[in-house]
Design a protein around this motif. Structure first.
Motif, PDB file in Angstrom:
ATOM      1  N   VAL A  24       0.848  -1.186   0.000  1.00 16.33           N
ATOM      2  CA  VAL A  24       0.000   0.000   0.000  1.00 16.33           C
ATOM      3  C   VAL A  24       0.880   1.231   0.000  1.00 16.33           C
ATOM      4  O   VAL A  24       2.035   1.207   0.441  1.00 16.33           O
ATOM      5  CB  VAL A  24      -0.941   0.016   1.229  1.00 16.33           C
ATOM      6  CG1 VAL A  24      -1.889  -1.157   1.189  1.00 16.33           C
ATOM      7  CG2 VAL A  24      -0.147   0.023   2.534  1.00 16.33           C
ATOM      8  N   GLY A  25       0.322   2.319  -0.492  1.00 16.71           N
ATOM      9  CA  GLY A  25       1.076   3.565  -0.502  1.00 16.71           C
ATOM     10  C   GLY A  25       1.236   4.112   0.914  1.00 16.71           C
ATOM     11  O   GLY A  25       0.277   4.163   1.678  1.00 16.71           O
ATOM     12  N   VAL A  36       7.510  14.417   3.238  1.00 17.17           N
ATOM     13  CA  VAL A  36       8.944  14.175   3.396  1.00 17.17           C
ATOM     14  C   VAL A  36       9.326  12.766   2.976  1.00 17.17           C
ATOM     15  O   VAL A  36      10.521  12.483   2.796  1.00 17.17           O
ATOM     16  CB  VAL A  36       9.397  14.435   4.855  1.00 17.17           C
ATOM     17  CG1 VAL A  36       9.191  15.896   5.234  1.00 17.17           C
ATOM     18  CG2 VAL A  36       8.651  13.520   5.820  1.00 17.17           C
ATOM     19  N   PHE A  37       8.312  11.881   2.815  1.00 14.26           N
ATOM     20  CA  PHE A  37       8.628  10.506   2.417  1.00 14.26           C
ATOM     21  C   PHE A  37       7.409   9.882   1.738  1.00 14.26           C
ATOM     22  O   PHE A  37       6.269  10.043   2.195  1.00 14.26           O
ATOM     23  CB  PHE A  37       9.003   9.658   3.649  1.00 14.26           C
ATOM     24  CG  PHE A  37       9.120   8.187   3.347  1.00 14.26           C
ATOM     25  CD1 PHE A  37      10.272   7.668   2.775  1.00 14.26           C
ATOM     26  CD2 PHE A  37       8.064   7.309   3.619  1.00 14.26           C
ATOM     27  CE1 PHE A  37      10.356   6.303   2.499  1.00 14.26           C
ATOM     28  CE2 PHE A  37       8.159   5.953   3.336  1.00 14.26           C
ATOM     29  CZ  PHE A  37       9.309   5.454   2.770  1.00 14.26           C
ATOM     30  N   VAL A  38       7.652   9.182   0.636  1.00 16.01           N
ATOM     31  CA  VAL A  38       6.644   8.338  -0.012  1.00 16.01           C
ATOM     32  C   VAL A  38       7.312   7.030  -0.392  1.00 16.01           C
ATOM     33  O   VAL A  38       8.516   6.997  -0.702  1.00 16.01           O
ATOM     34  CB  VAL A  38       6.033   9.009  -1.266  1.00 16.01           C
ATOM     35  CG1 VAL A  38       5.210  10.232  -0.900  1.00 16.01           C
ATOM     36  CG2 VAL A  38       7.099   9.360  -2.284  1.00 16.01           C
ATOM     37  N   ASN A  39       6.542   5.939  -0.390  1.00 15.97           N
ATOM     38  CA  ASN A  39       7.141   4.653  -0.777  1.00 15.97           C
ATOM     39  C   ASN A  39       6.882   4.362  -2.248  1.00 15.97           C
ATOM     40  O   ASN A  39       6.211   5.130  -2.969  1.00 15.97           O
ATOM     41  CB  ASN A  39       6.623   3.538   0.140  1.00 15.97           C
ATOM     42  CG  ASN A  39       5.147   3.223  -0.109  1.00 15.97           C
ATOM     43  OD1 ASN A  39       4.451   3.971  -0.778  1.00 15.97           O
ATOM     44  ND2 ASN A  39       4.683   2.103   0.444  1.00 15.97           N
ATOM     45  N   ALA A  49       7.209  10.580  -9.357  1.00 16.70           N
ATOM     46  CA  ALA A  49       8.471  10.166  -8.738  1.00 16.70           C
ATOM     47  C   ALA A  49       8.497  10.676  -7.305  1.00 16.70           C
ATOM     48  O   ALA A  49       7.767  11.610  -6.943  1.00 16.70           O
ATOM     49  CB  ALA A  49       9.658  10.707  -9.527  1.00 16.70           C
ATOM     50  N   ALA A  50       9.359  10.081  -6.487  1.00 11.92           N
ATOM     51  CA  ALA A  50       9.416  10.473  -5.077  1.00 11.92           C
ATOM     52  C   ALA A  50       9.735  11.959  -4.928  1.00 11.92           C
ATOM     53  O   ALA A  50       9.164  12.657  -4.077  1.00 11.92           O
ATOM     54  CB  ALA A  50      10.463   9.627  -4.342  1.00 11.92           C
ATOM     55  N   GLY A  51      10.631  12.452  -5.780  1.00  7.92           N
ATOM     56  CA  GLY A  51      10.995  13.868  -5.685  1.00  7.92           C
ATOM     57  C   GLY A  51       9.830  14.787  -6.037  1.00  7.92           C
ATOM     58  O   GLY A  51       9.715  15.894  -5.490  1.00  7.92           O
ATOM     59  N   GLU A  52       8.940  14.346  -6.958  1.00 12.78           N
ATOM     60  CA  GLU A  52       7.803  15.177  -7.349  1.00 12.78           C
ATOM     61  C   GLU A  52       6.750  15.282  -6.250  1.00 12.78           C
ATOM     62  O   GLU A  52       5.887  16.159  -6.286  1.00 12.78           O
ATOM     63  CB  GLU A  52       7.147  14.603  -8.607  1.00 12.78           C
ATOM     64  CG  GLU A  52       8.049  14.634  -9.837  1.00 12.78           C
ATOM     65  CD  GLU A  52       7.418  13.947 -11.031  1.00 12.78           C
ATOM     66  OE1 GLU A  52       7.303  14.593 -12.097  1.00 12.78           O
ATOM     67  OE2 GLU A  52       7.035  12.761 -10.895  1.00 12.78           O
ATOM     68  N   ALA A  53       6.809  14.365  -5.282  1.00 14.92           N
ATOM     69  CA  ALA A  53       5.835  14.369  -4.201  1.00 14.92           C
ATOM     70  C   ALA A  53       6.255  15.231  -3.034  1.00 14.92           C
ATOM     71  O   ALA A  53       5.455  15.481  -2.125  1.00 14.92           O
ATOM     72  CB  ALA A  53       5.591  12.942  -3.709  1.00 14.92           C
ATOM     73  N   GLN A  54       7.504  15.668  -3.012  1.00 13.91           N
ATOM     74  CA  GLN A  54       7.996  16.429  -1.870  1.00 13.91           C
ATOM     75  C   GLN A  54       7.196  17.726  -1.688  1.00 13.91           C
ATOM     76  O   GLN A  54       6.718  18.332  -2.645  1.00 13.91           O
ATOM     77  CB  GLN A  54       9.478  16.754  -2.068  1.00 13.91           C
ATOM     78  CG  GLN A  54      10.385  15.535  -2.143  1.00 13.91           C
ATOM     79  CD  GLN A  54      10.318  14.687  -0.882  1.00 13.91           C
ATOM     80  OE1 GLN A  54      10.395  15.217   0.232  1.00 13.91           O
ATOM     81  NE2 GLN A  54      10.170  13.378  -1.057  1.00 13.91           N
ATOM     82  N   GLY A  55       7.067  18.140  -0.445  1.00 14.27           N
ATOM     83  CA  GLY A  55       6.322  19.361  -0.159  1.00 14.27           C
ATOM     84  C   GLY A  55       4.844  19.156  -0.447  1.00 14.27           C
ATOM     85  O   GLY A  55       4.222  18.224   0.034  1.00 14.27           O
TER      86      GLY A  55
END
Length: 503
Positions: A24-25, A36-39, A49-55
């Motif tokens: 699961v996400g 600050v973190f996504v799996n 991408a993980a970087g696009e989810a920041q903030g």
């Protein structure tokens, strides 16, 4: 800087490893709500991408219709320190749209201070698609049930086609729908992306040309009645399921149109025969009126001459001759009564009756006063008043009531004093006048034909009558918008009733 416990640091590494590869996400935010973190599962679900989810970068992927309420709920949860939960649409970079269910709860440090939010994200697109499919199928079934019921009751081909086109348009999502009698064959025509310079063969000139579905309407005999056309300006608008459903609608339309044509033919025949019957009845009524009117004069003359013969030459005639003359007189009197009743029935059948308020108490009292056989000591008539008022034609109602009352005192066993009771009751907002007697009764098998012309029951052979009195009652009640009937067990008297609107 304080020293980090090596065992705790190892636990954090194991947590991150597990979280990164969880099915699961999973996401973490700081106390202000910045991611600050996504799996990896979160990235697969959103396409980011993980970087696009920041903030707050993830907010840009929210569907425009959901963005405002989702972000408002997220901000409210941050302000109140509450749990946030929402199910929303997310637009992936590849253009696809996913339904996601997210839930986040506040995490606190050992000292109780807010440390951020931890949350999970689940892809519920499949469930949403199944739910949407079930809703669509349910609505399709409702539409099909509605249109099937409408087609059974409808006998106008134009309205049948309108109902089928409306149902097909709603089921398929077509932007335009039409019926055209021109159709190139008996096969379904479907095009998902047409961009030619002219309308396709068989398609109405003003139909959208991008995607269309054309289904023939074929009668039971194989005749092509025309085609149902559905069009849309967008490509690939009509699925195979929509095609199958509309093919079924076209078959129902064909059956309904065939039935409508049969119904119209039968209706026309019924109208023609009904008119022919009306003409015949009118001619018969005119004939019976003429005959009954013209016969009365010679009957009166016959009776008068027989009486004159008795008066002038009675002393010279023997008993046998006087008996013959007596029979002539009684037969002519009965014949005159018959023609009088027939004339009354013909007048009733031919004329239109103007109705108004009638006081039943006065009406019944006048009838009893008028007929000697209804008065004591010959009869005992009880009027359980007040009877109230009814809406009818006074003289016709008087004749109908008089016929019932005189019958009530006539058809009684020998040596029995006739007893009659008259009363009224309210029945479904109407007035029902009852006349009950202690007479010979009427067997159930004879009651249905009792109010027909010239109907005399086998048990009534020893009683005088013409067989028209109750027919006059029925005709009078019909003309006044009322009804009549009888109740009897065939042994202990009868109860006749007249029912009319309340005044």
């Amino acid at each position: 800087m304080s020293e980090v416990n090596p065992s705790l640091a190892g636990d954090e590494d194991r947590f991150r490893t597990l979280a990164r590869h969880a099915p699961v996400g999973i996401f973490l935010t700081d106390p202000e709500g910045a991611t600050v973190f996504v799996n990896d599962a979160w990235c697969r679900m959103t396409g980011l991408a993980a970087g696009e989810a920041q903030g707050d970068g993830w907010i840009r992927g929210l569907h425009p219709a959901d963005r405002a309420w989702v972000t408002e709920g997220w901000k409210r949860a941050l302000r109140e320190g509450a749990t946030s939960e929402a199910e929303f649409r997310f637009c992936r970079p590849d253009g696809s749209v996913a339904w996601l269910h997210g839930r986040a709860a506040q995490v606190r440090a050992e000292n109780g201070a807010p440390a951020g939010y931890a949350g999970v994200l689940i892809d519920v697109t499949a469930r949403r698609e199944v739910e949407a499919s079930l809703r669509e199928r349910t609505r399709t079934l409702e539409i099909l049930n509605e249109v099937s019921s409408a087609l059974v009751a409808e006998h106008d081909p134009a309205r049948i086609l309108d109902a089928v086109l409306a149902a097909g348009r709603e089921i398929s999502g077509a932007a335009a729908a039409a019926f055209d009698r021109r159709f190139p064959g008996a096969a379904v025509i479907r095009c998902g992306n047409y961009a030619g310079p002219a309308p396709p063969a068989g398609l109405p000139p003003d139909a959208p040309r991008r995607s269309y579905l054309a289904v023939p309407v074929v009668s039971r005999t194989g005749e092509i009645l025309g085609g149902l056309f559905f069009g849309h300006s967008a490509p690939e608008r009509f699925s195979g399921e929509a095609e199958r459903t509309i093919v079924g609608l076209a078959a129902e339309a064909a059956i309904a149109i065939d039935n409508a044509n049969v119904y119209r033919t039968l209706e026309q025949r019924v109208q023609e025969r009904t008119q022919s019957l009306r003409d015949a009845i009118t001619q018969m009524e005119e004939f019976s009126y003429s005959v009954s009117h013209d016969l009365r004069a010679p009957l009166r003359a016959m009776n008068g001459y027989a009486q004159a013969l008795l008066d002038d030459y009675g002393g010279r005639l023997d008993a046998t001759a006087r008996g013959y003359l007596d029979r002539i007189q009684r037969s002519s009197e009965r014949m005159e009564k018959l023609t009088y009743d027939l004339l009354a029935y013909s007048r009733m059948a031919r004329g239109e009756l103007a109705t108004g308020p009638v006081n039943l108490d006065k009406l019944i009292a006048d009838i009893v006063h008028q007929y000697v056989e209804l008065q004591a000591p010959r009869s005992a008539v009880e009027i359980a008043g007040p009877l109230g008022d009814a809406r009818g034609h006074e003289s016709s109602l008087a004749q109908a009531a008089a016929n019932l009352l005189t019958n009530a005192v006539k058809f009684v066993p020998a040596g029995v004093t006739p007893r009659v009771r008259v009363w009224t009751e309210q029945v479904r907002g109407r007035v029902r006048l009852w006349v009950a007697d202690n007479g010979i009764g009427i067997k159930r098998e004879h009651q249905a034909r009792l109010f027909q012309v010239f109907e005399r029951l086998p048990t009534n052979a020893r009683y005088e009558g013409t067989g028209i009195g109750l027919a006059i009652v029925r005709k009078a009640m019909e003309k006044m918008g009322g009804s009549c009937g009888v109740e009897s067990d065939g042994r202990s008297g009868s109860r006749f009733w007249l029912e009319l609107p309340k005044a």
